[in-house]
Design an enzyme around this catalytic site. Structure first.
Site, mmCIF file in Angstrom:
data_model
loop_
_atom_site.group_PDB
_atom_site.id
_atom_site.type_symbol
_atom_site.label_atom_id
_atom_site.label_comp_id
_atom_site.label_asym_id
_atom_site.label_seq_id
_atom_site.Cartn_x
_atom_site.Cartn_y
_atom_site.Cartn_z
ATOM 1 N N ASN A 9 20.495 29.860 -10.915
ATOM 2 C CA ASN A 9 19.377 29.115 -10.245
ATOM 3 C C ASN A 9 19.143 27.915 -11.321
ATOM 4 O O ASN A 9 18.700 27.940 -12.248
ATOM 5 C CB ASN A 9 18.054 30.070 -10.491
ATOM 6 C CG ASN A 9 17.004 29.611 -9.941
ATOM 7 O OD1 ASN A 9 16.756 28.305 -9.467
ATOM 8 N ND2 ASN A 9 15.840 29.968 -10.234
ATOM 9 N N LYS A 11 17.350 25.466 -10.845
ATOM 10 C CA LYS A 11 15.801 25.083 -10.606
ATOM 11 C C LYS A 11 15.662 23.488 -10.369
ATOM 12 O O LYS A 11 16.611 22.958 -9.661
ATOM 13 C CB LYS A 11 15.046 25.610 -11.978
ATOM 14 C CG LYS A 11 15.209 26.801 -12.269
ATOM 15 C CD LYS A 11 14.121 27.491 -13.362
ATOM 16 C CE LYS A 11 14.518 29.069 -13.476
ATOM 17 N NZ LYS A 11 13.463 29.643 -14.367
ATOM 18 N N HIS A 96 10.458 33.399 -5.799
ATOM 19 C CA HIS A 96 10.385 33.112 -7.478
ATOM 20 C C HIS A 96 9.148 32.824 -8.002
ATOM 21 O O HIS A 96 8.246 32.412 -7.296
ATOM 22 C CB HIS A 96 11.322 31.993 -7.788
ATOM 23 C CG HIS A 96 11.723 31.911 -9.200
ATOM 24 N ND1 HIS A 96 10.844 31.281 -10.112
ATOM 25 C CD2 HIS A 96 12.827 32.193 -9.820
ATOM 26 C CE1 HIS A 96 11.454 31.381 -11.393
ATOM 27 N NE2 HIS A 96 12.872 31.903 -11.056
ATOM 28 N N GLU A 98 7.905 31.078 -10.159
ATOM 29 C CA GLU A 98 7.530 29.635 -10.400
ATOM 30 C C GLU A 98 6.960 29.047 -9.039
ATOM 31 O O GLU A 98 6.075 28.582 -9.044
ATOM 32 C CB GLU A 98 8.524 28.759 -10.834
ATOM 33 C CG GLU A 98 8.923 29.092 -12.196
ATOM 34 C CD GLU A 98 10.306 28.905 -12.545
ATOM 35 O OE1 GLU A 98 11.247 28.262 -12.034
ATOM 36 O OE2 GLU A 98 10.946 29.463 -13.722
ATOM 37 N N GLU A 168 12.556 39.976 -12.180
ATOM 38 C CA GLU A 168 12.255 39.083 -13.164
ATOM 39 C C GLU A 168 10.938 39.078 -13.719
ATOM 40 O O GLU A 168 9.797 38.614 -13.321
ATOM 41 C CB GLU A 168 12.417 37.618 -12.620
ATOM 42 C CG GLU A 168 13.818 37.480 -11.881
ATOM 43 C CD GLU A 168 14.258 35.896 -11.686
ATOM 44 O OE1 GLU A 168 15.065 35.650 -12.516
ATOM 45 O OE2 GLU A 168 13.347 35.074 -11.408
ATOM 46 N N GLY A 174 12.715 32.071 -19.099
ATOM 47 C CA GLY A 174 12.617 30.771 -19.769
ATOM 48 C C GLY A 174 12.066 31.117 -21.328
ATOM 49 O O GLY A 174 11.949 29.915 -21.774
ATOM 50 N N SER A 213 15.887 35.255 -19.268
ATOM 51 C CA SER A 213 16.592 34.985 -20.503
ATOM 52 C C SER A 213 17.799 35.645 -20.466
ATOM 53 O O SER A 213 18.227 36.141 -21.632
ATOM 54 C CB SER A 213 15.831 35.256 -21.658
ATOM 55 O OG SER A 213 14.442 34.365 -21.597
HETATM 56 P P1 PGA Z 1 15.945 32.167 -17.240
HETATM 57 O O1 PGA Z 1 15.439 31.841 -15.605
HETATM 58 O O2 PGA Z 1 17.239 32.412 -17.404
HETATM 59 O O3 PGA Z 1 15.796 30.578 -17.852
HETATM 60 O O4 PGA Z 1 14.972 32.918 -18.096
HETATM 61 C C1 PGA Z 1 15.499 32.926 -15.001
HETATM 62 C C2 PGA Z 1 15.058 32.881 -13.375
HETATM 63 O O5 PGA Z 1 13.813 32.153 -13.588
HETATM 64 O O6 PGA Z 1 15.606 32.827 -12.454
#
Ligand code: PGA
Length: 256
Positions: A9, A11, A96, A98, A168, A174, A213
């Site tokens: 992803n 983003k 997601h 976010e 998640e 992140g 992560s």
């Molecule tokens: P990350 O993001 O691997 O940077 O923690 C995962 C995600 O939001 O899908």
């Protein structure tokens, strides 16, 4: 046999040039080996046309990070599923955290988008997960159950194979702080039980990804867990080397 989907992803990262270079490196890096794991990259919308051409030669599939549920019309600024199908997108991420946090995505809008995606014969990656506060208050399972019940409401079991769940935990995204293996397996097995309530035995074949992560250093310990079928990867998918390392780990696990 265990199934695996390793998805990147990206983003809101990469311009068209950077997206093309990253896609080329991933396609090239997976070119010469038979891939047992499925591989997916999800660039920003605007870079999908460029990446679509690049992945057409390899074993890497293309996905989007969002969509709108209507096929066309007066919806300024939105992107429809047919537009994504034109560029041969196979998957669309919805819900997601976010998007839930910053763009008002709810279980209800997830459900509407999910139905539009599966009715268009595409696959959906439905993201669910609890916040740190919810975990600390012992609400993790209640949150996951509600997200699954409402997000997947009134979806026929004949669509089960087109639905991927990405677990998640918001506090692990992140932050560099992945959930530990007990937390991951416990959540995944709970999610599979919830999917069984909806879809019966078909839930056994459904892909449940972990996200938060994931990096080459922790990928093996997470991917080898019984109810984990791959990963949704943010940060580590933006570097070809680290994404390819995770793909390799998944692939070797499946060839054992
Ligand atoms: P990350 O993001 O691997 O940077 O923690 C995962 C995600 O939001 O899908």
């Amino acid at each position: 046999m265990k199934k695996m989907l390793i998805a990147g992803n990206w983003k809101m990262n990469t311009n068209a040039y950077e997206a093309s270079e990253l896609a080329k490196a991933i396609v090239t890096g997976t070119m010469n080996e038979k891939m047992n794991t499925k591989i997916l990259i999800c660039p920003p919308f605007i870079n999908i046309p460029a990446v679509s051409e690049i992945v057409s030669t390899g074993q890497v599939m293309l996905g989007a990070q969002n969509c709108f549920s209507q096929p066309s019309g007066a919806y300024t600024g939105e992107i429809s599923i047919p537009m994504l199908q034109y560029y041969k997108c196979d998957y669309i991420i919805i819900g997601h955290s976010e998007r839930r946090q910053y763009f008002h995505e709810t279980n209800e809008t997830v459900n509407i988008k999910l139905k539009a995606i599966i009715n268009s014969n595409l696959n959906a990656i439905v993201c669910i997960g609890e916040s740190l506060e919810e975990r600390q208050n012992g609400q993790t399972f209640a949150v996951l159950e509600k997200q699954i019940k409402e997000g997947l409401m009134n979806v026929d079991s004949s669509f089960a194979s087109q639905i991927v769940i990405a677990y998640e935990p918001i506090w692990a995204i992140g932050t560099g702080m992945s959930a530990n293996t007990e937390q991951v397996q416990e959540a995944h097995s709970f999610i599979r039980e919830q999917l069984k309530v909806l879809f019966g035995d078909k839930a056994n074949d459904m892909i449940i990804q972990y996200g938060g992560s994931v990096k080459p250093e922790n990928a093996l310990s997470i991917l080898e867990l019984p109810d984990v079928n791959g990963a949704l990867i943010g940060g580590a998918s933006l570097k070809a080397d680290s994404f390819l390392s995770i793909i390799k780990i998944a692939n070797e696990l499946l060839s054992d």
